[in-house]
Design a protein around this motif. Structure first.
Motif, mmCIF file in Angstrom:
data_model
loop_
_atom_site.group_PDB
_atom_site.id
_atom_site.type_symbol
_atom_site.label_atom_id
_atom_site.label_comp_id
_atom_site.label_asym_id
_atom_site.label_seq_id
_atom_site.Cartn_x
_atom_site.Cartn_y
_atom_site.Cartn_z
ATOM 1 N N VAL A 178 0.902 -1.117 -0.034
ATOM 2 C CA VAL A 178 -0.108 0.027 -0.036
ATOM 3 C C VAL A 178 1.053 1.307 0.075
ATOM 4 C CG1 VAL A 178 -1.944 1.162 1.313
ATOM 5 C CG2 VAL A 178 -1.806 -1.224 1.093
ATOM 6 N N HIS A 179 0.711 2.034 -0.853
ATOM 7 C CA HIS A 179 1.445 3.330 -0.840
ATOM 8 C C HIS A 179 1.108 4.413 0.212
ATOM 9 C CE1 HIS A 179 2.986 7.043 -2.665
ATOM 10 N NE2 HIS A 179 3.686 6.400 -3.443
ATOM 11 N N PRO A 180 2.252 4.880 0.717
ATOM 12 C CA PRO A 180 2.059 5.644 1.970
ATOM 13 C C PRO A 180 1.135 6.778 1.723
ATOM 14 C CG PRO A 180 4.291 4.987 1.746
ATOM 15 C CD PRO A 180 3.722 4.545 0.485
ATOM 16 N N GLU A 181 0.840 7.274 0.487
ATOM 17 C CA GLU A 181 0.044 8.269 0.289
ATOM 18 C C GLU A 181 -1.556 7.910 -0.007
ATOM 19 O OE1 GLU A 181 1.120 10.529 -3.086
ATOM 20 O OE2 GLU A 181 2.977 11.065 -2.210
ATOM 21 N N ASN A 182 -1.714 6.539 0.214
ATOM 22 C CA ASN A 182 -3.119 6.058 0.215
ATOM 23 C C ASN A 182 -3.713 6.411 1.582
ATOM 24 O OD1 ASN A 182 -5.268 4.017 1.006
ATOM 25 N ND2 ASN A 182 -4.637 3.225 -1.209
ATOM 26 N N GLU A 183 -5.042 6.800 1.473
ATOM 27 C CA GLU A 183 -5.779 7.406 2.934
ATOM 28 C C GLU A 183 -5.889 6.248 3.723
ATOM 29 O OE1 GLU A 183 -10.113 8.280 2.036
ATOM 30 O OE2 GLU A 183 -9.924 6.792 0.109
ATOM 31 N N PHE A 184 -5.476 5.042 3.412
ATOM 32 C CA PHE A 184 -5.904 3.939 4.470
ATOM 33 C C PHE A 184 -4.677 3.324 4.999
ATOM 34 C CE2 PHE A 184 -10.098 4.001 2.400
ATOM 35 C CZ PHE A 184 -10.971 4.678 3.299
ATOM 36 N N TYR A 185 -3.445 3.802 4.356
ATOM 37 C CA TYR A 185 -2.110 3.258 4.988
ATOM 38 C C TYR A 185 -1.855 3.600 6.438
ATOM 39 C CZ TYR A 185 2.960 3.119 5.422
ATOM 40 O OH TYR A 185 4.308 3.029 5.912
ATOM 41 N N ALA A 186 -1.292 2.555 6.866
ATOM 42 C CA ALA A 186 -1.010 2.771 8.480
ATOM 43 C C ALA A 186 0.164 1.809 8.508
ATOM 44 C CB ALA A 186 -2.164 2.556 9.199
ATOM 45 N N GLU A 187 0.762 2.043 9.555
ATOM 46 C CA GLU A 187 2.049 1.079 9.910
ATOM 47 C C GLU A 187 1.435 0.103 10.890
ATOM 48 O OE1 GLU A 187 5.252 3.402 11.431
ATOM 49 O OE2 GLU A 187 5.685 4.109 9.372
ATOM 50 N N ASN A 188 1.767 -1.209 11.129
ATOM 51 C CA ASN A 188 1.315 -2.033 12.031
ATOM 52 C C ASN A 188 1.323 -1.809 13.348
ATOM 53 O OD1 ASN A 188 0.681 -3.400 9.630
ATOM 54 N ND2 ASN A 188 2.335 -4.836 9.755
ATOM 55 N N PHE A 189 2.625 -1.408 13.681
ATOM 56 C CA PHE A 189 2.820 -0.870 15.218
ATOM 57 C C PHE A 189 1.724 0.167 15.737
ATOM 58 C CE2 PHE A 189 4.664 1.414 18.657
ATOM 59 C CZ PHE A 189 5.058 0.333 19.512
ATOM 60 N N SER A 190 1.585 1.119 15.026
ATOM 61 C CA SER A 190 0.537 2.152 15.465
ATOM 62 C C SER A 190 -0.725 1.562 15.506
ATOM 63 C CB SER A 190 0.750 3.396 14.572
ATOM 64 O OG SER A 190 0.298 3.104 13.224
ATOM 65 N N THR A 191 -1.175 0.758 14.449
ATOM 66 C CA THR A 191 -2.552 0.427 14.281
ATOM 67 C C THR A 191 -2.872 -0.494 15.486
ATOM 68 O OG1 THR A 191 -2.396 0.510 12.137
ATOM 69 C CG2 THR A 191 -4.147 -0.821 12.779
ATOM 70 N N SER A 192 -1.846 -1.525 15.719
ATOM 71 C CA SER A 192 -1.905 -2.492 16.934
ATOM 72 C C SER A 192 -2.209 -1.628 18.347
ATOM 73 C CB SER A 192 -0.682 -3.262 16.972
ATOM 74 O OG SER A 192 -0.971 -4.094 15.697
ATOM 75 N N GLU A 193 -1.464 -0.354 18.455
ATOM 76 C CA GLU A 193 -1.486 0.324 19.544
ATOM 77 C C GLU A 193 -2.837 1.161 19.914
ATOM 78 O OE1 GLU A 193 1.894 3.150 19.629
ATOM 79 O OE2 GLU A 193 2.838 2.227 21.453
ATOM 80 N N LYS A 194 -3.095 1.429 18.694
ATOM 81 C CA LYS A 194 -4.544 2.093 18.854
ATOM 82 C C LYS A 194 -5.621 0.914 18.991
ATOM 83 C CE LYS A 194 -3.482 5.775 15.335
ATOM 84 N NZ LYS A 194 -3.932 6.008 13.953
ATOM 85 N N LEU A 195 -5.585 -0.328 18.549
ATOM 86 C CA LEU A 195 -6.375 -1.401 18.728
ATOM 87 C C LEU A 195 -6.581 -1.531 20.233
ATOM 88 C CD1 LEU A 195 -6.228 -3.823 15.896
ATOM 89 C CD2 LEU A 195 -8.484 -2.921 16.807
ATOM 90 N N ALA A 196 -5.352 -1.547 20.823
ATOM 91 C CA ALA A 196 -5.414 -1.927 22.418
ATOM 92 C C ALA A 196 -5.878 -0.662 23.105
ATOM 93 C CB ALA A 196 -3.575 -1.986 22.830
ATOM 94 N N SER A 197 -5.436 0.436 22.677
ATOM 95 C CA SER A 197 -6.163 1.639 23.186
ATOM 96 C C SER A 197 -7.866 1.613 23.012
ATOM 97 C CB SER A 197 -5.927 3.006 22.690
ATOM 98 O OG SER A 197 -6.415 3.992 23.143
#
Length: 255
Positions: A178-197
């Motif tokens: 997924v290209h970083p400029e895609n509106e739904f691009y996200a890094e795994n670590f930050s997404t996992s952190e958000k899920l835990a939150s």
């Protein structure tokens, strides 16, 4: 209209009427926006249905050996990418639609309170769907308002949870970067952190639900609620302010 004014402090009938008309006007605008968003959602659902049908065709071709397994594996990833992206767009729209729907419900609570003469403990209202006349008490309206805030935040968090899980899948399709400029691009670590939150926030919310047992007026000082608390479309801010804030924070809203 001063949104920082406490609802219970509005004594002048004319001021109450002006605030009521302002709330009704905002309800109308929100309903128009929701109608437009529902049209957008229907378009996305149509595209999603077309993509799912296309996937089914390719899947059947693979089953019938018209497409080789290696070729289908690549096609499968492409379909998965498109389906995930459409579902992410759909979830985003559903979150916005639900947010506006809940804001409308909070605004109706404000309207009922403003329809009560200053100091009155109840008001007669008419149900929009049936035309039935009902007598609603001030305490019932406040309890309904707090339940709406609670349910709005729960709905937002559940939607966010689904969105983040799908976002993880979208960004981890093998050999489909997924290209970083895609509106739904996200890094795994930050997404996992958000899920835990989100999980932690849901647990806190459920704790408050269990404590309240549907009777929120015993937990929160209703006299401190201001006009802006009913017009605020940010359920996270409202939940934090009303349920998690200190007594000083709660009283400060009415100053």
């Amino acid at each position: 209209m001063n949104e920082n004014m406490a609802v219970e402090a509005i004594q002048d009938p004319i001021e109450r009427k002006i605030a009521y008309e302002s709330a009704r006007g905002k309800i109308g605008l929100l309903e128009e926006t929701m109608s437009e968003m529902n049209s957008q959602k229907q378009q996305i659902e149509r595209l999603l249905s077309e993509e799912l049908n296309s996937y089914e065709v390719d899947f059947n071709k693979n089953q019938e050996r018209e497409i080789s397994h290696p070729e289908f594996a690549k096609i499968d990833q492409e379909h998965r990418h498109k389906i995930d992206q459409l579902n992410l767009k759909k979830l985003s729209l559903e979150r916005e639609i639900e947010s506006r729907r809940n804001t409308i419900q909070r605004l109706w609570c404000l309207c009922w309170l403003l329809k009560m003469p200053y100091g009155a403990k109840e008001v007669k209202v008419t149900r929009n769907d049936t035309g039935e006349k009902l007598t609603v008490s001030r305490e019932d309206v406040y309890n309904k308002y707090f339940r709406i805030v609670m349910n709005s935040e729960k709905s937002r968090l559940i939607n966010e949870q689904s969105f983040l899980r799908l976002q993880l899948d979208f960004n981890n399709i093998p050999e489909f970067l997924v290209h970083p400029e895609n509106e739904f691009y996200a890094e795994n670590f930050s997404t996992s952190e958000k899920l835990a939150s989100v999980k932690d926030q849901l647990e806190v919310l459920h704790d408050y639900e269990r404590q309240a047992k549907g009777k929120y007026t015993g937990m929160i000082d209703c006299s401190s609620l201001v006009i802006g608390d009913f017009m605020n479309d940010n359920s996270e801010h409202l939940f934090n302010q009303l349920f998690l804030g200190s007594e000083e924070d709660k009283k400060g809203r009415a100053m």
